[in-house]
Every structure is written in C-alpha cells, then in structure tokens.
Design a protein around this motif. Structure first.
Motif, PDB file in Angstrom:
ATOM      1  N   ASP A 269       0.824  -1.204   0.000  1.00 23.19           N
ATOM      2  CA  ASP A 269       0.000   0.000   0.000  1.00 23.19           C
ATOM      3  C   ASP A 269       0.864   1.262   0.000  1.00 23.19           C
ATOM      4  OD1 ASP A 269       0.883  -0.552   2.598  1.00 23.19           O
ATOM      5  OD2 ASP A 269      -1.130  -0.916   3.368  1.00 23.19           O
TER       6      ASP A 269
ATOM      7  N   ARG B 124      -4.676   0.282   4.408  1.00 17.80           N
ATOM      8  CA  ARG B 124      -4.683  -0.527   3.189  1.00 17.80           C
ATOM      9  C   ARG B 124      -6.095  -0.891   2.746  1.00 17.80           C
ATOM     10  NH1 ARG B 124      -0.835  -4.889   1.198  1.00 17.80           N
ATOM     11  NH2 ARG B 124      -2.068  -6.081  -0.283  1.00 17.80           N
ATOM     12  N   SER B 125      -6.879  -1.375   3.673  1.00 16.11           N
ATOM     13  CA  SER B 125      -8.179  -1.925   3.317  1.00 16.11           C
ATOM     14  C   SER B 125      -9.116  -0.896   2.690  1.00 16.11           C
ATOM     15  CB  SER B 125      -8.824  -2.565   4.538  1.00 16.11           C
ATOM     16  OG  SER B 125      -9.343  -3.821   4.218  1.00 16.11           O
TER      17      SER B 125
ATOM     18  N   GLU C  44      -8.659  -0.940  -0.959  1.00  8.40           N
ATOM     19  CA  GLU C  44      -9.242  -2.116  -1.588  1.00  8.40           C
ATOM     20  C   GLU C  44     -10.765  -2.007  -1.643  1.00  8.40           C
ATOM     21  OE1 GLU C  44      -7.462  -4.928   1.066  1.00  8.40           O
ATOM     22  OE2 GLU C  44      -5.790  -5.294  -0.296  1.00  8.40           O
TER      23      GLU C  44
ATOM     24  N   ARG D  55      -9.010  -5.538   5.859  1.00  4.05           N
ATOM     25  CA  ARG D  55      -8.792  -6.662   4.962  1.00  4.05           C
ATOM     26  C   ARG D  55      -9.251  -7.926   5.667  1.00  4.05           C
ATOM     27  NH1 ARG D  55      -5.056  -9.391   1.466  1.00  4.05           N
ATOM     28  NH2 ARG D  55      -4.535  -7.496   0.317  1.00  4.05           N
ATOM     29  N   CYS D  56      -9.991  -8.757   4.947  1.00  3.08           N
ATOM     30  CA  CYS D  56     -10.419 -10.063   5.440  1.00  3.08           C
ATOM     31  C   CYS D  56      -9.805 -11.126   4.545  1.00  3.08           C
ATOM     32  CB  CYS D  56     -11.946 -10.152   5.445  1.00  3.08           C
ATOM     33  SG  CYS D  56     -12.583 -11.784   5.882  1.00  3.08           S
ATOM     34  N   ASN D  57      -8.611 -11.583   4.906  1.00  2.23           N
ATOM     35  CA  ASN D  57      -8.000 -12.698   4.173  1.00  2.23           C
ATOM     36  C   ASN D  57      -8.658 -14.003   4.608  1.00  2.23           C
ATOM     37  OD1 ASN D  57      -6.122 -10.799   3.283  1.00  2.23           O
ATOM     38  ND2 ASN D  57      -4.424 -12.239   3.448  1.00  2.23           N
TER      39      ASN D  57
ATOM     40  N   ARG E 254      -8.468 -12.465  -0.928  1.00  2.00           N
ATOM     41  CA  ARG E 254      -8.453 -11.112  -0.380  1.00  2.00           C
ATOM     42  C   ARG E 254      -9.856 -10.509  -0.386  1.00  2.00           C
ATOM     43  NH1 ARG E 254      -5.385 -11.414  -4.969  1.00  2.00           N
ATOM     44  NH2 ARG E 254      -3.145 -11.724  -4.746  1.00  2.00           N
ATOM     45  N   HIS E 255     -10.413 -10.256   0.795  1.00  2.00           N
ATOM     46  CA  HIS E 255     -11.772  -9.734   0.886  1.00  2.00           C
ATOM     47  C   HIS E 255     -11.814  -8.569   1.872  1.00  2.00           C
ATOM     48  CE1 HIS E 255     -12.871 -13.141  -1.558  1.00  2.00           C
ATOM     49  NE2 HIS E 255     -12.145 -13.871  -0.747  1.00  2.00           N
ATOM     50  N   CYS E 256     -13.013  -8.056   2.125  1.00  2.00           N
ATOM     51  CA  CYS E 256     -13.122  -6.811   2.887  1.00  2.00           C
ATOM     52  C   CYS E 256     -14.200  -6.925   3.957  1.00  2.00           C
ATOM     53  CB  CYS E 256     -13.451  -5.671   1.924  1.00  2.00           C
ATOM     54  SG  CYS E 256     -13.560  -4.044   2.699  1.00  2.00           S
TER      55      CYS E 256
ATOM     56  N   LEU F 100      -6.066  -3.835  -4.064  1.00  2.00           N
ATOM     57  CA  LEU F 100      -5.351  -2.690  -3.513  1.00  2.00           C
ATOM     58  C   LEU F 100      -4.960  -1.709  -4.611  1.00  2.00           C
ATOM     59  CD1 LEU F 100      -3.708  -1.089  -1.410  1.00  2.00           C
ATOM     60  CD2 LEU F 100      -1.825  -2.676  -1.830  1.00  2.00           C
TER      61      LEU F 100
END
Length: 400
Positions: free
Chosen positions: A57, A75-76, A79, A95-97, A151-153, A246
């Motif tokens: 980022d 960062r999130s 995204e 961020r929801c990995n 990679r989610h949110c 991102l």
C-alpha cells in the motif's frame, strides 16, 4: 510520448546461496531487461517513508507519486474503493483474508498460519466460503464484501483503527499473540474457523491435496481515503492494469482508469498476455498517456518462501510482459519512457516485506543511454544513483 511503469511486486530480494549468492532478479534469465539495462538509467529508490510499514500500500502510493505520510489512511480502504464498497466517513475498512491455519485438536490460539493465500484459491470458491461467513457473522455493524482470490473486505460501522498484524508476517507461528485485542474481531476470527473447517469446498480441497481456506484473518484497518486526482496532479491520463484490489483501489481513488483483465488473479500463472494487451490498448488506442502494469506474482512467491517460483515469476514478467510490450511499441514507432522496478523487497528467507531500497530501470526510446550496469540490486546500488523519496520518482519518469 507514452509513459509506462512495469512493477514487479516484491521482486527485490537478498543474495541466496542456492543461486550462487545472487538474488532472484540477478539470477533469472531476463534477456529483455538485460538488453534494456545497457540503454537505461539504473538506480535505487527508497519507497517506504521512515517509520512506516513496508506494505504494498505505502510502496505503490509512493511509486505513483503520492507521499504516504500525507495520503495513506490504511490498506483496506483502498481495496474497498476497488470493489465498490460505499464507505461512510465513520466506517473502518479491514482486509479479510481467508487463510489456511493448522487443524490440530488444540486451542485456537495455539494454531499456526500455514498459508496466507490458501493455495491461491479462486475467487469463485472463496466467494462461496465468504457467503457462509456472511450468513453466520454479518450484522448491522459488520459487513463482508467479496474481493479477489483470498483477499476480501470487512466494513466496521463506527469502528476504530485497531492495530492488526498481516498474516504473511505470522507464517508458521502460533497465532495467539497476533490475534486482535478487540473481542468482537477476535471472536469472529475463531468462529470463522468452525464455520469453514468442514465446509464442502474445503473437504474437497483437502482430498485434492490443496490447502483449505479455513479461517478469516483481519488486518489493514483504515479510514476512507482521500487521494488527489492523478491527472490533475501530473497532467497525465493514467490507466491501472492489476489483478489486485489494492492497486485497483488506489487507481479508483486517484481517478485513473482501471482495466479488468479476464484470468488475471495475482498468482504465478496469471494472464500476463492479457495484461500486456490491455496496457497496449490503453496507450495506443484509448488515448491514455500513462499505464501502470502491476505484477503480483514475485511478491506471492516470496511470501511462499519459494526461490524457484520467484525466479520463474521474474522470468515471466520479462518474457510475457516486457518482451511483447516493447516489441509492439517499437514496431508502432511510439515514443515512450519505461520504468521497471519493485515496490519493496519480499525476501524468500523471511517471507515478508522489508523497507530496503529497490532498484529501478528507466529507458527512453528516443534517447537510449549507454550503461555499464545490469539491472539488479547490487549493480543498481553500485551505480550511485539514489532517490531518497519514493514519491518523487514518478516526476523523474515524466521528465522530458
């Protein structure tokens, strides 16, 4: 005049004994970079401001000309912009990995992260898993949104920017001391494991010898970003070509175009050819002055700790992006300035990012220079050209 950046995410590294004490960049078979390096300026640039974390980022903001100390809000949120999340000023994005954690019969906090990308799981499969999470865990205050691959949110209404650790910094370690202090986030992470561990998709993945995507990992919290227009800032109409939310989010926030390339997934076997064609279309047909081609694979291979696959990723960048890109531009007689660089190092030894400076290559088709240096970390450093503020690098690209 057209301007192009080809960014190999995490491409820089350390000398590796198995490569004859060369870095992957120095060791890889890269005939196009080798040819260009003899006609280019080779130097070093520091993309991570002092005191900031060495993330993609902050680093990519720098390369695009945005001082992270001014523009970075997490960062999130960047995204979230990419996937069209309507953030309010009071929202916090995380961020929801979907990661792989160990499945022994032990307390949750004693488990370890095995794979931060769940074997580079497809977006289609991961979307099904995230829907299972949403049904069980989503509330008026916590909303989940599908991104790309693993990679989610997560949007937290009226939340707070809490300190969270990236999963690629926790690989092979017990997760207990890295879990969120916030009780709700921590509970959701543990519950996600119980929701996903025996999900049919993961049962099938394990039968095939693939890593299961069995746990949510939250990180990268931040507030709604505010980026100045790239075109107003630089005078250049820009296009982003990337598989990664991102980078697409940075572009959306900066008012740049975003190219959606089918089969581009950020993995080793992404659609390199499609990304190259999208970039060429942007500058040759669609009137864009600048295109940013982001290649995620070297970073992913660094996180996996795979020297061989990182070398392969660099070779793919050379042969599947730089070769057809420069060939077509030269064939068309297009004048262009081309910059090749990483955003940060991702050494395979430690499997995460560092803040070390990175090498850049700058080629001008109108005025090829004569260079005695090859494009790699050691020779770029020995050449003596050093840009200490990464966000000033793009001005160097746009010089006439």
């Amino acid at each position: 005049m057209k301007y192009i950046i080809v960014l190999g995410d995490g491409m820089a590294d350390e000398p590796i004994e198995s490569l004859g004490n060369k870095t992957p960049l120095a060791y890889a078979n890269t005939p196009v970079m080798d040819r260009l390096s003899k006609k280019s300026e080779i130097g070093m640039v520091h993309t991570i401001p002092e005191g900031m974390s060495p993330g993609s980022d902050t680093a990519n903001l720098s390369v695009l000309g945005y001082d992270p100390k001014i523009y970075y809000s997490g960062r999130s949120p960047l995204e979230a912009l990419s996937i069209g999340v309507p953030m309010k000023d009071t929202d916090i994005a995380l961020r929801c990995n979907i990661v792989t954690i160990s499945e022994e019969d032990i307390p949750f906090e004693e488990r370890t992260i095995i794979d931060h990308s769940s074997g580079e799981i497809s977006t289609e499969d991961c979307a099904v898993l995230l829907e299972a999470i949403r049904k069980e865990l989503e509330t008026d205050f916590y909303k989940f949104y599908v991104g790309t691959s693993y990679r989610h949110c997560l949007i937290w209404d009226k939340g707070e920017v809490v300190e969270l650790t990236p999963p690629h910094d926790v690989l092979t370690q017990a997760i207990g001391k890295y879990l969120p202090e916030d009780a709700v986030l921590r509970e959701m992470m543990e519950k996600s494991y119980h929701i996903l561990v025996n999900h049919p998709i993961n049962i099938e993945r394990k039968k095939k010898g693939l890593n299961p995507a069995n746990c949510c990992w939250f990180w990268g919290a931040g507030t709604k970003p505010m980026l100045d227009s790239f075109e107003e800032k630089t005078g250049k109409k820009g296009m982003m070509v990337s598989a990664v939310d991102l980078l697409k989010g940075i572009a959306v926030g900066a008012g740049m175009g975003v190219s959606i390339v089918e089969g581009a997934n950020g993995g080793l076997h992404t659609n390199y050819e499609g990304k190259t064609q999208a970039a060429l279309k942007a500058v040759l047909e669609d009137g864009y002055d600048f295109v940013y081609i982001h290649i995620e694979a070297p970073d992913e291979m660094g996180h996996q700790g795979s020297t061989e696959r990182k070398v392969t990723a660099i070779e793919y960048l050379d042969q599947k992006v730089l070769k057809p890109l420069t060939h077509k531009l030269d064939e068309e007689g297009t004048e262009y300035r081309l910059m090749v660089l990483p955003d940060h190092p991702t050494p395979v030894r430690i499997r995460t990012h560092t803040s070390d400076s990175v090498p850049y290559l700058l080629y001008d088709s109108r005025r090829p220079c004569s260079s005695n240096w090859n494009y790699n970390e050691a020779e770029a450093k020995a050449g003596g050209i050093y840009i200490s503020k990464g966000h000033e690098l793009i001005n160097h690209l746009f010089e006439q």
